[in-house]
Design a protein around this motif. Sequence first.
Motif, PDB file in Angstrom:
ATOM      1  N   THR A  25       0.811  -1.222   0.000  1.00 55.80           N
ATOM      2  CA  THR A  25       0.000   0.000   0.000  1.00 55.80           C
ATOM      3  C   THR A  25       0.844   1.271   0.000  1.00 55.80           C
ATOM      4  O   THR A  25       0.296   2.362  -0.116  1.00 55.80           O
ATOM      5  CB  THR A  25      -0.940   0.033   1.221  1.00 55.80           C
ATOM      6  N   THR A  26       2.164   1.145   0.119  1.00 59.48           N
ATOM      7  CA  THR A  26       3.024   2.330   0.107  1.00 59.48           C
ATOM      8  C   THR A  26       3.517   2.675  -1.289  1.00 59.48           C
ATOM      9  O   THR A  26       4.239   3.648  -1.462  1.00 59.48           O
ATOM     10  CB  THR A  26       4.234   2.143   1.047  1.00 59.48           C
ATOM     11  N   THR A  27       3.108   1.897  -2.301  1.00 56.07           N
ATOM     12  CA  THR A  27       3.569   2.158  -3.660  1.00 56.07           C
ATOM     13  C   THR A  27       2.680   3.178  -4.366  1.00 56.07           C
ATOM     14  O   THR A  27       1.494   3.338  -4.042  1.00 56.07           O
ATOM     15  CB  THR A  27       3.583   0.869  -4.504  1.00 56.07           C
ATOM     16  N   LYS A  28       3.259   3.838  -5.345  1.00 57.95           N
ATOM     17  CA  LYS A  28       2.506   4.785  -6.164  1.00 57.95           C
ATOM     18  C   LYS A  28       1.382   4.056  -6.912  1.00 57.95           C
ATOM     19  O   LYS A  28       0.279   4.576  -7.065  1.00 57.95           O
ATOM     20  CB  LYS A  28       3.465   5.464  -7.152  1.00 57.95           C
ATOM     21  N   MET A  29       1.662   2.829  -7.350  1.00 57.89           N
ATOM     22  CA  MET A  29       0.678   2.029  -8.094  1.00 57.89           C
ATOM     23  C   MET A  29      -0.598   1.825  -7.276  1.00 57.89           C
ATOM     24  O   MET A  29      -1.699   1.869  -7.804  1.00 57.89           O
ATOM     25  CB  MET A  29       1.292   0.677  -8.474  1.00 57.89           C
ATOM     26  N   TRP A  30      -0.455   1.589  -5.980  1.00 55.22           N
ATOM     27  CA  TRP A  30      -1.610   1.389  -5.092  1.00 55.22           C
ATOM     28  C   TRP A  30      -2.539   2.605  -5.162  1.00 55.22           C
ATOM     29  O   TRP A  30      -3.750   2.471  -5.288  1.00 55.22           O
ATOM     30  CB  TRP A  30      -1.140   1.144  -3.659  1.00 55.22           C
ATOM     31  N   THR A  31      -1.954   3.796  -5.110  1.00 58.41           N
ATOM     32  CA  THR A  31      -2.730   5.033  -5.114  1.00 58.41           C
ATOM     33  C   THR A  31      -3.266   5.360  -6.499  1.00 58.41           C
ATOM     34  O   THR A  31      -4.459   5.614  -6.664  1.00 58.41           O
ATOM     35  CB  THR A  31      -1.851   6.198  -4.609  1.00 58.41           C
ATOM     36  N   VAL A  32      -2.398   5.341  -7.497  1.00 63.86           N
ATOM     37  CA  VAL A  32      -2.790   5.723  -8.855  1.00 63.86           C
ATOM     38  C   VAL A  32      -3.879   4.812  -9.410  1.00 63.86           C
ATOM     39  O   VAL A  32      -4.848   5.287 -10.015  1.00 63.86           O
ATOM     40  CB  VAL A  32      -1.557   5.735  -9.798  1.00 63.86           C
ATOM     41  N   GLU A  33      -3.742   3.515  -9.194  1.00 67.61           N
ATOM     42  CA  GLU A  33      -4.715   2.560  -9.734  1.00 67.61           C
ATOM     43  C   GLU A  33      -5.925   2.351  -8.835  1.00 67.61           C
ATOM     44  O   GLU A  33      -6.812   1.571  -9.167  1.00 67.61           O
ATOM     45  CB  GLU A  33      -4.016   1.216 -10.008  1.00 67.61           C
ATOM     46  N   LYS A  34      -5.931   3.061  -7.693  1.00 67.69           N
ATOM     47  CA  LYS A  34      -7.034   2.912  -6.733  1.00 67.69           C
ATOM     48  C   LYS A  34      -7.294   1.435  -6.421  1.00 67.69           C
ATOM     49  O   LYS A  34      -8.422   0.948  -6.441  1.00 67.69           O
ATOM     50  CB  LYS A  34      -8.293   3.605  -7.234  1.00 67.69           C
ATOM     51  N   ALA A  35      -6.205   0.735  -6.146  1.00 67.03           N
ATOM     52  CA  ALA A  35      -6.241  -0.712  -5.953  1.00 67.03           C
ATOM     53  C   ALA A  35      -7.008  -1.131  -4.708  1.00 67.03           C
ATOM     54  O   ALA A  35      -7.434  -2.281  -4.602  1.00 67.03           O
ATOM     55  CB  ALA A  35      -4.821  -1.268  -5.909  1.00 67.03           C
ATOM     56  N   ASP A  36      -7.218  -0.197  -3.794  1.00 72.04           N
ATOM     57  CA  ASP A  36      -7.963  -0.559  -2.583  1.00 72.04           C
ATOM     58  C   ASP A  36      -9.367  -1.071  -2.903  1.00 72.04           C
ATOM     59  O   ASP A  36      -9.935  -1.840  -2.133  1.00 72.04           O
ATOM     60  CB  ASP A  36      -8.037   0.620  -1.612  1.00 72.04           C
ATOM     61  N   LYS A  37      -9.925  -0.705  -4.051  1.00 70.88           N
ATOM     62  CA  LYS A  37     -11.259  -1.196  -4.452  1.00 70.88           C
ATOM     63  C   LYS A  37     -11.265  -2.707  -4.650  1.00 70.88           C
ATOM     64  O   LYS A  37     -12.312  -3.337  -4.571  1.00 70.88           O
ATOM     65  CB  LYS A  37     -11.710  -0.538  -5.768  1.00 70.88           C
ATOM     66  N   TRP A  38     -10.098  -3.290  -4.915  1.00 75.16           N
ATOM     67  CA  TRP A  38     -10.016  -4.713  -5.265  1.00 75.16           C
ATOM     68  C   TRP A  38      -9.376  -5.555  -4.164  1.00 75.16           C
ATOM     69  O   TRP A  38      -9.123  -6.732  -4.346  1.00 75.16           O
ATOM     70  CB  TRP A  38      -9.270  -4.872  -6.583  1.00 75.16           C
ATOM     71  N   ALA A  39      -9.153  -4.930  -3.017  1.00 76.50           N
ATOM     72  CA  ALA A  39      -8.597  -5.653  -1.877  1.00 76.50           C
ATOM     73  C   ALA A  39      -9.697  -6.462  -1.189  1.00 76.50           C
ATOM     74  O   ALA A  39     -10.873  -6.082  -1.211  1.00 76.50           O
ATOM     75  CB  ALA A  39      -7.973  -4.674  -0.885  1.00 76.50           C
ATOM     76  N   SER A  40      -9.318  -7.565  -0.581  1.00 79.82           N
ATOM     77  CA  SER A  40     -10.276  -8.370   0.183  1.00 79.82           C
ATOM     78  C   SER A  40     -10.802  -7.546   1.353  1.00 79.82           C
ATOM     79  O   SER A  40     -10.060  -6.783   1.971  1.00 79.82           O
ATOM     80  CB  SER A  40      -9.603  -9.638   0.722  1.00 79.82           C
ATOM     81  N   ARG A  41     -12.069  -7.722   1.643  1.00 77.14           N
ATOM     82  CA  ARG A  41     -12.726  -6.977   2.722  1.00 77.14           C
ATOM     83  C   ARG A  41     -13.260  -7.942   3.772  1.00 77.14           C
ATOM     84  O   ARG A  41     -13.734  -9.026   3.448  1.00 77.14           O
ATOM     85  CB  ARG A  41     -13.899  -6.158   2.176  1.00 77.14           C
ATOM     86  N   ASP A  42     -13.218  -7.496   5.026  1.00 76.27           N
ATOM     87  CA  ASP A  42     -13.779  -8.309   6.096  1.00 76.27           C
ATOM     88  C   ASP A  42     -15.298  -8.138   6.127  1.00 76.27           C
ATOM     89  O   ASP A  42     -15.863  -7.398   5.313  1.00 76.27           O
ATOM     90  CB  ASP A  42     -13.114  -8.011   7.439  1.00 76.27           C
ATOM     91  N   VAL A  43     -15.950  -8.771   7.062  1.00 76.53           N
ATOM     92  CA  VAL A  43     -17.411  -8.767   7.118  1.00 76.53           C
ATOM     93  C   VAL A  43     -17.979  -7.356   7.318  1.00 76.53           C
ATOM     94  O   VAL A  43     -19.110  -7.079   6.928  1.00 76.53           O
ATOM     95  CB  VAL A  43     -17.922  -9.755   8.198  1.00 76.53           C
ATOM     96  N   CYS A  44     -17.199  -6.446   7.879  1.00 75.26           N
ATOM     97  CA  CYS A  44     -17.645  -5.061   8.072  1.00 75.26           C
ATOM     98  C   CYS A  44     -17.301  -4.167   6.883  1.00 75.26           C
ATOM     99  O   CYS A  44     -17.589  -2.973   6.900  1.00 75.26           O
ATOM    100  CB  CYS A  44     -17.021  -4.487   9.345  1.00 75.26           C
TER     101      CYS A  44
END
Length: 191
Positions: free
Chosen positions: A11-30
């Motif tokens: 999550t500290t890479t530029k790619m994480w931010t630029v590609e908005k990769a957080d949308k595709w990360a696994s999510r917990d029940v909340c």
Amino acid sequence: MPYINVELFDTTTKMWTVEKADKWASRDVCGNLYKVLKWTADRKMVNMCPATKYWQDKMVFCIRRLVQEYGVDAVYLDELHVFPYLCYAKNHGHPTCGGTHFIDGYRTILRRAKAECGKKDIVLTGELCSEAYVDLVDGQLEGFDTRPDSLPLFQSVMKDCTVEFGLFVSRVDLPLNRFSAKLGFTFVRGR
């Protein structure tokens, strides 16, 4: 055989931010990201959902690039067989209460990587013992079965389907007698 991690994204890479990769990360029940792993002091990793096209495309791209640009013959896919995080993200196109999307996602990555990397005899290896991918990987790193009294059931059943290799070695194993014992164990177990 270079190493890539097929589960974690830094999550500290530029790619994480630029590609908005957080949308595709696994999510917990909340709906939150699973606990961020501190790989090193300055690297924070999260689990990605293998059922998403984004992550499948990213992993196939990495494997294809290693083969085509660097001429590798094999790629080690770290954490392929480790921890299946249940993903409850509603935007990933998979059921949020169970199902086979975790395994299916990685199977898609493996099939596509073999088909799209440009090398018909590419060797893909994974981690630990898993029947889920045994027909798609060419070997499995078995690093933790070190008890001499353990029964090699997986090895016995799957001996014609996969090749196991390796053994976890840490600094405490550096005295020659311990290191030699571990190498002997891998030999006896057919690794």
